[in-house]
Write an enzyme that holds these catalytic residues in place. Sequence first.
Site, PDB file in Angstrom:
ATOM      1  N   GLY A  56       0.774  -1.244   0.000  1.00 31.92           N
ATOM      2  CA  GLY A  56       0.000   0.000   0.000  1.00 31.92           C
ATOM      3  C   GLY A  56       0.803   1.291   0.000  1.00 31.92           C
ATOM      4  O   GLY A  56       0.382   2.288  -0.571  1.00 31.92           O
ATOM      5  N   GLU A 111       3.744   4.145   6.161  1.00 25.52           N
ATOM      6  CA  GLU A 111       2.519   3.368   5.922  1.00 25.52           C
ATOM      7  C   GLU A 111       1.547   4.163   5.066  1.00 25.52           C
ATOM      8  O   GLU A 111       1.557   5.390   5.076  1.00 25.52           O
ATOM      9  CB  GLU A 111       1.831   3.063   7.260  1.00 25.52           C
ATOM     10  CG  GLU A 111       2.068   1.653   7.774  1.00 25.52           C
ATOM     11  CD  GLU A 111       1.282   0.581   7.032  1.00 25.52           C
ATOM     12  OE1 GLU A 111       0.927   0.766   5.848  1.00 25.52           O
ATOM     13  OE2 GLU A 111       1.016  -0.468   7.646  1.00 25.52           O
ATOM     14  N   ASP A 115      -5.082   1.631  10.550  1.00 24.09           N
ATOM     15  CA  ASP A 115      -6.478   1.307  10.839  1.00 24.09           C
ATOM     16  C   ASP A 115      -6.563   0.886  12.309  1.00 24.09           C
ATOM     17  O   ASP A 115      -6.740   1.712  13.192  1.00 24.09           O
ATOM     18  CB  ASP A 115      -6.907   0.197   9.866  1.00 24.09           C
ATOM     19  CG  ASP A 115      -8.382  -0.121   9.904  1.00 24.09           C
ATOM     20  OD1 ASP A 115      -9.146   0.669  10.463  1.00 24.09           O
ATOM     21  OD2 ASP A 115      -8.790  -1.169   9.368  1.00 24.09           O
ATOM     22  N   LYS A 143      -7.169   6.216  10.655  1.00 24.07           N
ATOM     23  CA  LYS A 143      -8.586   6.142  11.041  1.00 24.07           C
ATOM     24  C   LYS A 143      -8.624   6.157  12.563  1.00 24.07           C
ATOM     25  O   LYS A 143      -8.569   5.087  13.194  1.00 24.07           O
ATOM     26  CB  LYS A 143      -9.219   4.842  10.511  1.00 24.07           C
ATOM     27  CG  LYS A 143      -9.324   4.744   8.990  1.00 24.07           C
ATOM     28  CD  LYS A 143      -9.924   3.389   8.599  1.00 24.07           C
ATOM     29  CE  LYS A 143     -10.005   3.206   7.100  1.00 24.07           C
ATOM     30  NZ  LYS A 143     -10.375   1.816   6.722  1.00 24.07           N
ATOM     31  N   ASP A 171      -5.673  -0.550  -2.014  1.00 27.77           N
ATOM     32  CA  ASP A 171      -6.338  -1.461  -2.946  1.00 27.77           C
ATOM     33  C   ASP A 171      -7.705  -1.921  -2.490  1.00 27.77           C
ATOM     34  O   ASP A 171      -8.081  -1.789  -1.321  1.00 27.77           O
ATOM     35  CB  ASP A 171      -5.472  -2.700  -3.144  1.00 27.77           C
ATOM     36  CG  ASP A 171      -5.490  -3.607  -1.908  1.00 27.77           C
ATOM     37  OD1 ASP A 171      -5.209  -3.097  -0.807  1.00 27.77           O
ATOM     38  OD2 ASP A 171      -5.813  -4.798  -2.037  1.00 27.77           O
TER      39      ASP A 171
HETATM   40  P1  IMP Z   1      -4.005  -2.157  10.610  1.00 29.86           P
HETATM   41  O1  IMP Z   1      -2.947  -3.199  10.820  1.00 29.86           O
HETATM   42  O2  IMP Z   1      -5.357  -2.612  11.119  1.00 29.86           O
HETATM   43  O3  IMP Z   1      -3.618  -0.790  11.153  1.00 29.86           O
HETATM   44  O4  IMP Z   1      -4.244  -2.037   9.059  1.00 29.86           O
HETATM   45  C1  IMP Z   1      -3.296  -1.478   8.270  1.00 29.86           C
HETATM   46  C2  IMP Z   1      -3.300  -2.040   6.866  1.00 29.86           C
HETATM   47  O5  IMP Z   1      -4.574  -2.482   6.432  1.00 29.86           O
HETATM   48  C3  IMP Z   1      -2.892  -0.926   5.923  1.00 29.86           C
HETATM   49  O6  IMP Z   1      -1.508  -0.924   5.740  1.00 29.86           O
HETATM   50  C4  IMP Z   1      -3.648  -1.268   4.661  1.00 29.86           C
HETATM   51  O7  IMP Z   1      -2.863  -2.106   3.853  1.00 29.86           O
HETATM   52  C5  IMP Z   1      -4.860  -2.009   5.128  1.00 29.86           C
HETATM   53  N1  IMP Z   1      -6.046  -1.111   5.177  1.00 29.86           N
HETATM   54  C6  IMP Z   1      -6.608  -0.556   6.283  1.00 29.86           C
HETATM   55  N2  IMP Z   1      -7.666   0.198   5.967  1.00 29.86           N
HETATM   56  C7  IMP Z   1      -7.774   0.126   4.610  1.00 29.86           C
HETATM   57  C8  IMP Z   1      -8.695   0.725   3.669  1.00 29.86           C
HETATM   58  O8  IMP Z   1      -9.624   1.483   4.000  1.00 29.86           O
HETATM   59  N3  IMP Z   1      -8.470   0.430   2.359  1.00 29.86           N
HETATM   60  C9  IMP Z   1      -7.462  -0.390   1.932  1.00 29.86           C
HETATM   61  N4  IMP Z   1      -6.583  -0.952   2.781  1.00 29.86           N
HETATM   62  C10 IMP Z   1      -6.740  -0.704   4.103  1.00 29.86           C
HETATM   63 MG    MG Z   2      -0.460  -1.308   4.165  1.00 29.66          MG
END
Ligand code: IMP
Ligand code: MG
Length: 187
Positions: A56, A111, A115, A143, A171
């Site tokens: 990403g 990053e 999320d 977020k 994506d």
């Molecule tokens: P986390 O580990 O829950 O913080 O998620 C992080 C990863 O999830 C990011 O690096 C993205 O690759 C993916 N991700 C989180 N939210 C989205 C979104 O809204 N669209 C696409 N990819 C997302």
């Molecule tokens: Mg990512």
Amino acid sequence: MSEIKLGTKEKLVIGTEVFVPLLKDEQIQKRVRELGEQINADYSGKTPVFIGVLNGAFIFLADLVKQITVDCEIDFFKLSSYGDEKISSGKVKMLKELNCDVNGRDIIIVEDIVDSGLSIKFIEELIAPQNPASMRVASLLVKPNSLRYNVKIDYIGFEIPSKYVIGYGLDHAQRYRNLRSIYVLSE
Ligand code: IMP
Ligand code: MG
């Protein structure tokens, strides 16, 4: 088979889902320039290592480092946490390890989006035992209402609602990363 109708670019129809613009190309570029200036000031006289989190972050990292005027190095991690779904699986897999030696180095993890914070936490726990001189995180998007792990994001492009977004590296089942603007799933 999903169909992408760009039209006026005011709306993206992908199968039965509709995405609308959240952040326009120019708005993103302006904010990336500001983040670059901030990083240049903070790392004056240092040689940071930017570590992009694939897939990403590849576009954000590329645009960000073009704004960097201090000497720097660039490396990548490849993680997978989402599979092809819109909701985090809660698990992180390491698909490509770092090539560089982070010992004694100033690390900036880059990053696309934070999320839950799980990916960043996973990376920090991996890097910290290797004794970097410092470790900071830059994320284009955060977020805030989805954060579940205690992580500090030092450079934030935009705080956004807890909705699914695509484009500018992000994506939807591996597609749409090439869109210049960021689109959000509308209800
Ligand atoms: P986390 O580990 O829950 O913080 O998620 C992080 C990863 O999830 C990011 O690096 C993205 O690759 C993916 N991700 C989180 N939210 C989205 C979104 O809204 N669209 C696409 N990819 C997302
Ligand atoms: Mg990512």
